[in-house]
Write a protein that holds these residues in place. Structure first.
Motif, PDB file in Angstrom:
ATOM      1  N   PRO A 131       0.833  -1.192   0.000  1.00 21.71           N
ATOM      2  CA  PRO A 131       0.000   0.000   0.000  1.00 21.71           C
ATOM      3  C   PRO A 131       0.881   1.259   0.000  1.00 21.71           C
ATOM      4  CG  PRO A 131      -0.629  -1.524   1.779  1.00 21.71           C
ATOM      5  CD  PRO A 131       0.591  -2.051   1.178  1.00 21.71           C
ATOM      6  N   LEU A 133      -4.966  -3.321   7.975  1.00 20.98           N
ATOM      7  CA  LEU A 133      -4.090  -4.500   8.061  1.00 20.98           C
ATOM      8  C   LEU A 133      -3.600  -4.716   9.494  1.00 20.98           C
ATOM      9  CD1 LEU A 133      -1.880  -4.107   4.840  1.00 20.98           C
ATOM     10  CD2 LEU A 133      -3.791  -5.677   5.187  1.00 20.98           C
ATOM     11  N   GLN A 170      -6.132 -11.094  -2.494  1.00 21.25           N
ATOM     12  CA  GLN A 170      -7.573 -10.790  -2.481  1.00 21.25           C
ATOM     13  C   GLN A 170      -8.391 -11.915  -3.108  1.00 21.25           C
ATOM     14  OE1 GLN A 170      -5.298  -7.887  -2.460  1.00 21.25           O
ATOM     15  NE2 GLN A 170      -6.071  -8.250  -0.400  1.00 21.25           N
ATOM     16  N   GLU A 225       0.131  -8.609  11.161  1.00 24.34           N
ATOM     17  CA  GLU A 225      -0.960  -8.053  10.351  1.00 24.34           C
ATOM     18  C   GLU A 225      -1.959  -9.175  10.043  1.00 24.34           C
ATOM     19  OE1 GLU A 225       1.264  -4.328   8.138  1.00 24.34           O
ATOM     20  OE2 GLU A 225       0.865  -6.123   6.950  1.00 24.34           O
TER      21      GLU A 225
HETATM   22  P1  TMP Z   1       3.852  -5.253   3.202  1.00 26.78           P
HETATM   23  O1  TMP Z   1       3.802  -5.509   4.689  1.00 26.78           O
HETATM   24  O2  TMP Z   1       4.656  -6.231   2.443  1.00 26.78           O
HETATM   25  O3  TMP Z   1       4.156  -3.855   2.888  1.00 26.78           O
HETATM   26  O4  TMP Z   1       2.364  -5.497   2.639  1.00 26.78           O
HETATM   27  C1  TMP Z   1       1.269  -5.276   3.370  1.00 26.78           C
HETATM   28  C2  TMP Z   1       0.302  -6.434   3.283  1.00 26.78           C
HETATM   29  O5  TMP Z   1      -0.698  -6.124   2.310  1.00 26.78           O
HETATM   30  C3  TMP Z   1       0.848  -7.803   2.933  1.00 26.78           C
HETATM   31  O6  TMP Z   1       0.243  -8.771   3.787  1.00 26.78           O
HETATM   32  C4  TMP Z   1       0.351  -8.029   1.534  1.00 26.78           C
HETATM   33  C5  TMP Z   1      -0.937  -7.250   1.510  1.00 26.78           C
HETATM   34  N1  TMP Z   1      -1.378  -6.787   0.195  1.00 26.78           N
HETATM   35  C6  TMP Z   1      -2.559  -7.300  -0.328  1.00 26.78           C
HETATM   36  O7  TMP Z   1      -3.220  -8.122   0.289  1.00 26.78           O
HETATM   37  N2  TMP Z   1      -2.961  -6.854  -1.549  1.00 26.78           N
HETATM   38  C7  TMP Z   1      -2.278  -5.928  -2.271  1.00 26.78           C
HETATM   39  O8  TMP Z   1      -2.701  -5.573  -3.380  1.00 26.78           O
HETATM   40  C8  TMP Z   1      -1.062  -5.400  -1.707  1.00 26.78           C
HETATM   41  C9  TMP Z   1      -0.301  -4.362  -2.469  1.00 26.78           C
HETATM   42  C10 TMP Z   1      -0.656  -5.842  -0.477  1.00 26.78           C
END
Ligand code: TMP
Length: 212
Positions: free
Chosen positions: A42, A55, A115, A159
């Motif tokens: 995000p 999250l 998703q 998360e």
């Molecule tokens: P990160 O901790 O790697 O920055 O990502 C945040 C979380 O968001 C991770 O569990 C993956 C999830 N995510 C989705 O579920 N869908 C998405 O489109 C993106 C970009 C991240």
């Protein structure tokens, strides 16, 4: 002649090392005099910031009874798609036009992997239809058990997607999404190798692919 820009995304399970590798790649390209810019999803924009709070479990939905309810996962899929579209229009496309290689720590394939656990595949594809396609998707292949033990080692709060059962399903969906990509648009790296080795493999492919 001005170099054409490019768009690279890094993908993998939680704990796969996308953030570390995205930073290392951007850093070395910059040192080589190549215009490369780092981004992530995000994003830090308005929708991305809301997603981060969801999250972390800090924002809930509200049930008809007035009780807190988990934020709806399909609504969350729409938020990821909205954040992505804003990211494309305000950051990725303008910088690509200026000749930058844009490196995004997570992007479309995260939505296809995560998703689709709670929504149909075709619908997730549809809501992301206006997202610009990456030139190269780098997938850091790390077994779910290894990724989870890295997350546990981190010690921070978990998360909502960070549990082994969910990550195993996410891995299957990532493979489905990767199978749909042509070889020239993907690189699958052993993400359990030492991080310098992972970095070298990614760098070599990027330099080859973008003729730098
Ligand atoms: P990160 O901790 O790697 O920055 O990502 C945040 C979380 O968001 C991770 O569990 C993956 C999830 N995510 C989705 O579920 N869908 C998405 O489109 C993106 C970009 C991240």
């Amino acid at each position: 002649m001005k170099a054409m820009g490019g768009f690279i995304t890094l993908e993998g399970l939680d704990g796969a090392g996308t953030t570390t590798q995205a930073r290392m790649l951007q850093n070395v390209l910059e040192h080589m005099g190549i215009n490369a810019v780092l981004s992530s999803e995000p994003t830090s924009g308005p929708v991305g910031s809301l997603i981060r709070q969801i999250l972390a479990g800090r924002v809930n939905g509200r049930h008809a009874t007035g009780m807190d309810a988990m934020f709806d996962r399909k609504a969350l899929a729409l938020l990821f798609a909205a954040d992505r579209l804003d990211h494309c229009e305000t950051f990725i496309k303008p910088l690509q036009k200026q000749g930058f290689i844009v490196i995004s720590d997570r992007y479309l394939h995260s939505s296809l992997a995560y998703q689709t656990q709670d929504a149909e595949w075709d619908w997730v594809v549809t809501i992301n239809k206006y997202a610009v396609q990456p030139d190269l998707v780098v997938f850091l292949d790390v077994a779910p058990e290894v990724a989870m033990s890295r997350i546990e080692g981190r010690g921070a709060g978990r998360e909502i997607f960070e549990n082994l059962g969910f990550q195993q399903h996410v891995m299957d969906a990532y493979h489905k999404a990767l199978d749909l990509l042509a070889d020239e648009n993907k690189l699958i790296v052993n993400g359990e190798a030492p991080k310098e080795d992972v970095h070298s493999e990614i760098l070599q492919r990027v330099l080859e692919q973008f003729n730098r």
